[in-house]
Design an enzyme around this catalytic site. Structure first.
Site, PDB file in Angstrom:
ATOM      1  N   ASP A  95      32.094  11.115  17.538  1.00 29.35           N
ATOM      2  CA  ASP A  95      31.888  10.449  16.257  1.00 29.35           C
ATOM      3  C   ASP A  95      31.484   9.004  16.558  1.00 29.35           C
ATOM      4  O   ASP A  95      31.845   8.440  17.584  1.00 29.35           O
ATOM      5  CB  ASP A  95      33.137  10.531  15.374  1.00 29.35           C
ATOM      6  CG  ASP A  95      32.807  10.266  13.898  1.00 29.35           C
ATOM      7  OD1 ASP A  95      31.621   9.986  13.593  1.00 29.35           O
ATOM      8  OD2 ASP A  95      33.715  10.332  13.056  1.00 29.35           O
ATOM      9  N   ASP A 269      36.224  19.606  12.514  1.00 25.57           N
ATOM     10  CA  ASP A 269      37.125  18.889  13.421  1.00 25.57           C
ATOM     11  C   ASP A 269      38.245  18.294  12.586  1.00 25.57           C
ATOM     12  O   ASP A 269      38.061  18.031  11.398  1.00 25.57           O
ATOM     13  CB  ASP A 269      36.411  17.730  14.127  1.00 25.57           C
ATOM     14  CG  ASP A 269      36.339  16.504  13.226  1.00 25.57           C
ATOM     15  OD1 ASP A 269      35.507  16.505  12.305  1.00 25.57           O
ATOM     16  OD2 ASP A 269      37.149  15.572  13.405  1.00 25.57           O
ATOM     17  N   CYS A 307      51.126  35.748  19.596  1.00 21.10           N
ATOM     18  CA  CYS A 307      50.247  34.632  19.933  1.00 21.10           C
ATOM     19  C   CYS A 307      50.070  34.595  21.449  1.00 21.10           C
ATOM     20  O   CYS A 307      51.025  34.802  22.190  1.00 21.10           O
ATOM     21  CB  CYS A 307      50.840  33.312  19.434  1.00 21.10           C
ATOM     22  SG  CYS A 307      49.896  31.857  19.962  1.00 21.10           S
ATOM     23  N   CYS A 309      49.238  31.960  23.327  1.00 21.75           N
ATOM     24  CA  CYS A 309      49.231  30.617  23.926  1.00 21.75           C
ATOM     25  C   CYS A 309      50.329  30.459  24.973  1.00 21.75           C
ATOM     26  O   CYS A 309      51.282  31.240  25.010  1.00 21.75           O
ATOM     27  CB  CYS A 309      49.357  29.546  22.835  1.00 21.75           C
ATOM     28  SG  CYS A 309      51.048  29.153  22.332  1.00 21.75           S
ATOM     29  N   CYS A 312      53.955  30.061  23.473  1.00 22.81           N
ATOM     30  CA  CYS A 312      54.590  31.294  22.986  1.00 22.81           C
ATOM     31  C   CYS A 312      54.923  32.243  24.124  1.00 22.81           C
ATOM     32  O   CYS A 312      55.868  33.032  24.023  1.00 22.81           O
ATOM     33  CB  CYS A 312      53.697  31.973  21.954  1.00 22.81           C
ATOM     34  SG  CYS A 312      53.657  31.047  20.407  1.00 22.81           S
ATOM     35  N   HIS A 336      50.314  25.257  20.918  1.00 21.54           N
ATOM     36  CA  HIS A 336      50.292  26.405  20.009  1.00 21.54           C
ATOM     37  C   HIS A 336      49.338  26.158  18.835  1.00 21.54           C
ATOM     38  O   HIS A 336      48.551  27.035  18.466  1.00 21.54           O
ATOM     39  CB  HIS A 336      51.687  26.726  19.474  1.00 21.54           C
ATOM     40  CG  HIS A 336      51.642  27.728  18.367  1.00 21.54           C
ATOM     41  ND1 HIS A 336      51.541  29.078  18.596  1.00 21.54           N
ATOM     42  CD2 HIS A 336      51.575  27.556  17.015  1.00 21.54           C
ATOM     43  CE1 HIS A 336      51.431  29.703  17.436  1.00 21.54           C
ATOM     44  NE2 HIS A 336      51.455  28.809  16.455  1.00 21.54           N
TER      45      HIS A 336
HETATM   46  N1  GUN Z   1      35.230  11.850   9.870  1.00 20.92           N
HETATM   47  C1  GUN Z   1      35.654  12.357   8.683  1.00 20.92           C
HETATM   48  N2  GUN Z   1      34.804  12.003   7.682  1.00 20.92           N
HETATM   49  C2  GUN Z   1      33.831  11.253   8.256  1.00 20.92           C
HETATM   50  C3  GUN Z   1      32.659  10.593   7.738  1.00 20.92           C
HETATM   51  O1  GUN Z   1      32.342  10.632   6.550  1.00 20.92           O
HETATM   52  N3  GUN Z   1      31.889   9.920   8.646  1.00 20.92           N
HETATM   53  C4  GUN Z   1      32.212   9.857   9.985  1.00 20.92           C
HETATM   54  N4  GUN Z   1      31.407   9.177  10.813  1.00 20.92           N
HETATM   55  N5  GUN Z   1      33.294  10.472  10.493  1.00 20.92           N
HETATM   56  C5  GUN Z   1      34.091  11.154   9.640  1.00 20.92           C
HETATM   57 ZN    ZN Z   2      51.523  30.217  20.305  1.00 26.74          ZN
END
Ligand code: GUN
Ligand code: ZN
Length: 373
Positions: A95, A269, A307, A309, A312, A336
């Site tokens: 990011d 994410d 699970c 992992c 677990c 986990h």
């Molecule tokens: N992570 C969650 N939302 C955003 C977003 O709007 N822009 C950026 N760069 N990262 C994020």
């Molecule tokens: Zn697990």
């Protein structure tokens, strides 16, 4: 613009917009829909990169802002980027830094030039511009780099929403111009425009013209009503080109992942699974359980039956309850929880391939919200 990825459709759901793709990036295959765990400081909190690899994780997230401060650009250049630095052979997405600064630092100030902030190390004034973010991400060598965008809360209304959208478009142009390695690193645009469908449409029109290798939906998951969130995601997946990956940023609650996969999103994410683990909360297909509560003090079963992992396999709910206030407890639950997210995504991909996704969704909601503590 140039791209360093390819997207091949493996299966599509016949009743929803869910789809399974093979996304080929410079560091190998990513099966989508995918959840990308977040390693803020170069590694996921409490994990070695090797442990992440052992979970068959094909892509993780790093933050430009954190890596730019530590180890810093000079060291990244010396070792040849973040893959080498972390000994991580999978794919990396970074990011751009603006979101982290605006959300972490109350003192960040946005101007046309970039995001100004006070260094958390020595308090000096620093400026992250689109050019500087791209330069850092080029040094990191991430497989997917995010444009610097003007991020506002999803609850913001009024002229600031439109200003942030147009500024994000101008900053995208500056990012495209500053990108030094389009043959080996993919730059994604980030759609902004708040909860306003007209602004979102405008933003998509402009950004699709720039023809970036993929698109993210930003500015969501900040406390807005679910209906509004779903409406914006639906609009974006309807209007964005089907030939490119769509990434919904900052989304990681299991129920949101399931709904957004149905709406056609490919990538997600969130820090949620690791953050909530440090509070002793374990994610299971039967809902979220609190391992700090004492309720499981004499429960000698694993966090979740079946699970696969490491936690677990080796530890009981009772033991984890005992160590839940120690960093080791957080680590065990984190392992986990990340495994749980990866497994949920894999199960969805398999259901889509069998064309049984709608019944998977029904079964998921029935079991996930059945019990919780
Ligand atoms: N992570 C969650 N939302 C955003 C977003 O709007 N822009 C950026 N760069 N990262 C994020
Ligand atoms: Zn697990």
């Amino acid at each position: 613009m140039k791209s360093a990825l390819s997207l091949e459709t493996v299966a599509t759901c016949s009743t929803t917009k869910a789809r399974v793709n093979k996304l080929i990036l410079p560091h190998g295959l990513v099966d989508t829909p995918v959840f990308m765990p977040v390693g803020t400081q170069g590694s996921l909190k409490g994990f070695t990169p090797k442990a992440i690899e052992d979970m068959n994780c094909q892509i993780m997230l790093n933050n430009t802002y954190h890596l730019g401060l530590k180890p810093g650009q000079e060291i990244l250049d010396q070792v040849g980027g973040s893959h080498a630095f972390q000994n991580w052979n999978g794919n990396l997405l970074t990011d751009s830094g603006g979101f982290q600064m605006v959300s972490l630092l109350k003192l960040a100030e946005i101007t046309e030039q970039g995001v100004q902030f006070q260094s958390p190390h020595d308090g000096s004034l620093m400026m992250l511009t689109p050019e500087h973010s791209m330069s850092l991400q080029n040094s990191i060598g991430s497989d997917i780099m995010m444009q610097l965008d003007d991020v506002i809360s999803s609850l913001t209304t009024g002229p600031r929403v439109e200003e942030a959208m147009w500024r994000s478009i101008r900053w995208l142009d500056r990012c495209i111009k500053a990108h030094q390695k389009p043959e080996t690193q993919n730059l994604f645009a980030i759609i902004q425009g708040g909860l306003n469908p007209d602004l979102r449409k405008l933003c998509i029109d402009e950004m699709v013209k720039r023809d970036t290798p993929g698109y993210a939906v930003g500015g969501l998951s900040g406390g807005e009503e679910k209906e509004e969130f779903w409406k914006i995601v639906t609009l974006c997946t309807d209007l964005l080109p089907k030939s490119k990956p769509v990434y919904c940023m900052g989304v990681g609650y299991a129920e949101d992942l399931v709904v957004c996969v149905a709406l056609g999103v490919d990538m997600f994410d969130c820090v949620y699974p690791t953050r909530t683990a440090r509070f002793g909360n374990a994610l299971t297909m039967n809902g979220i359980i609190s391992l700090k509560s004492g309720k499981y003090g004499t429960d000698f079963g694993p966090i979740e039956q079946g699970c696969g992992c490491d936690t677990c396999r080796d530890y009981t709910r009772s033991y984890i309850n005992l160590v839940s206030r120690d960093p080791v407890g957080g680590r065990l639950v984190s392992v986990h929880n990340v495994y749980f997210q990866l497994r949920l995504m894999r199960e969805m991909r398999e259901a889509i391939k069998r064309d049984e996704f709608p019944s998977y969704v029904k079964q998921f909601f029935k079991s996930y919200f059945k019990e919780s503590s």
